[in-house]
Write an enzyme that holds these catalytic residues in place. Sequence first.
Site, PDB file in Angstrom:
ATOM      1  N   CYS A 228      -3.546   2.404   8.283  1.00 51.55           N
ATOM      2  CA  CYS A 228      -4.650   1.505   7.952  1.00 51.55           C
ATOM      3  C   CYS A 228      -4.151   0.240   7.262  1.00 51.55           C
ATOM      4  O   CYS A 228      -4.525  -0.882   7.647  1.00 51.55           O
ATOM      5  CB  CYS A 228      -5.667   2.225   7.080  1.00 51.55           C
ATOM      6  SG  CYS A 228      -4.971   3.150   5.688  1.00 51.55           S
TER       7      CYS A 228
ATOM      8  N   HIS B 249      -8.780  -0.305   0.388  1.00 55.45           N
ATOM      9  CA  HIS B 249      -7.549  -0.922  -0.098  1.00 55.45           C
ATOM     10  C   HIS B 249      -7.801  -2.404  -0.343  1.00 55.45           C
ATOM     11  O   HIS B 249      -8.692  -3.008   0.266  1.00 55.45           O
ATOM     12  CB  HIS B 249      -6.427  -0.833   0.947  1.00 55.45           C
ATOM     13  CG  HIS B 249      -6.124   0.540   1.436  1.00 55.45           C
ATOM     14  ND1 HIS B 249      -5.710   1.563   0.612  1.00 55.45           N
ATOM     15  CD2 HIS B 249      -6.127   1.050   2.698  1.00 55.45           C
ATOM     16  CE1 HIS B 249      -5.485   2.648   1.343  1.00 55.45           C
ATOM     17  NE2 HIS B 249      -5.733   2.368   2.610  1.00 55.45           N
TER      18      HIS B 249
END
Length: 343
Positions: A139, A219
């Site tokens: 990711c 994130h």
Amino acid sequence: MVKVGVNGYGTIGKRVADAILKNPRFQLVGIVKYNPDYSSKIAFKKGINIYVPQDKWRDFESTGITPKGTIQEFLEESSIIIDASPNGKGAANLSLYKGAGKPAIFQGGEKPEVAELSYSTYCNYDEAFGRKYLRVVSCNTTGILRVLCALHREFNVKRARVLVIRRGADPKEDARGPINSIKLESFEDVSHHGKDAMLVLPSVKIISQAVVVPTTLMHVQYLDIDVASPVTRSQVIEALSKHARILLVNPKKTGIDSTSKLIEAARDFLRSRNDIYENIVFENTIIVSDNNISLIQAIHQESIVVPENMDALYAIANIRLPFEKVVEETDRLLGVGGLKDVF
């Protein structure tokens, strides 16, 4: 219609399975589950075929789940496998796929050696044709490469320095941490994100470090990028805005200045599972000086790689469409870019 099986039904597997169901070019054969947990029951209630190890058949039946078949039957009925099993298990599964003569797409939690090519659509889509085993990068690496390759096409990126502020766990992972700390992810000179990114984009020197923080939502990444020649801020914004998978958000205009507000916006927009397929670049953080570009972006770790998995299916199935057509088709079916109407 290409028959696709999904091995694993966790964070990535369940999202990829739903994406396949939306695409008329592909047929979802079913999923592999190893234990009859709550996600197995949900998949069964949704009408998804479930394949299980022979020795677990009765365990599934005892919970009201009637399996469609065994793992061997899953392999026989699938033309392509998307392996979304827990990190490291994909490498163990590789021999199964090879023995059955089935091509497979792995996830970024596996080592690069599990596949013939580490893959990210914006960077090396054309190189994926003719491969039997692909690995969609993680990711964080997907988020980094989308921006770098979008800018590389326009300005020739020479070097990038990346700080990844990584979520500690996905929302359901109640055994992970840290709880009250900011922790170095590794003690290596370059984190795996930069190393993986350079496998996909070898012409660019990428230095990355990562810390882990006690949040489950997204994130956050800081990118500092050098390009070959001086550019302007407006040129950078124009280059990024060409891509539906990169969404610029202005905190002053929208009030969105945090990952929690981004997830809330996706929830209010009725995105399935609050998924944000797009890189969220905070527009106010884009700073350009001569040939240097810096920015901050947020990456939804649960869903960011789903479009790339779908694109990889086109390549490994040898569906010969131009890069732009594949991206447009995947984005349309998943609703990528739709959040622009909110922001």
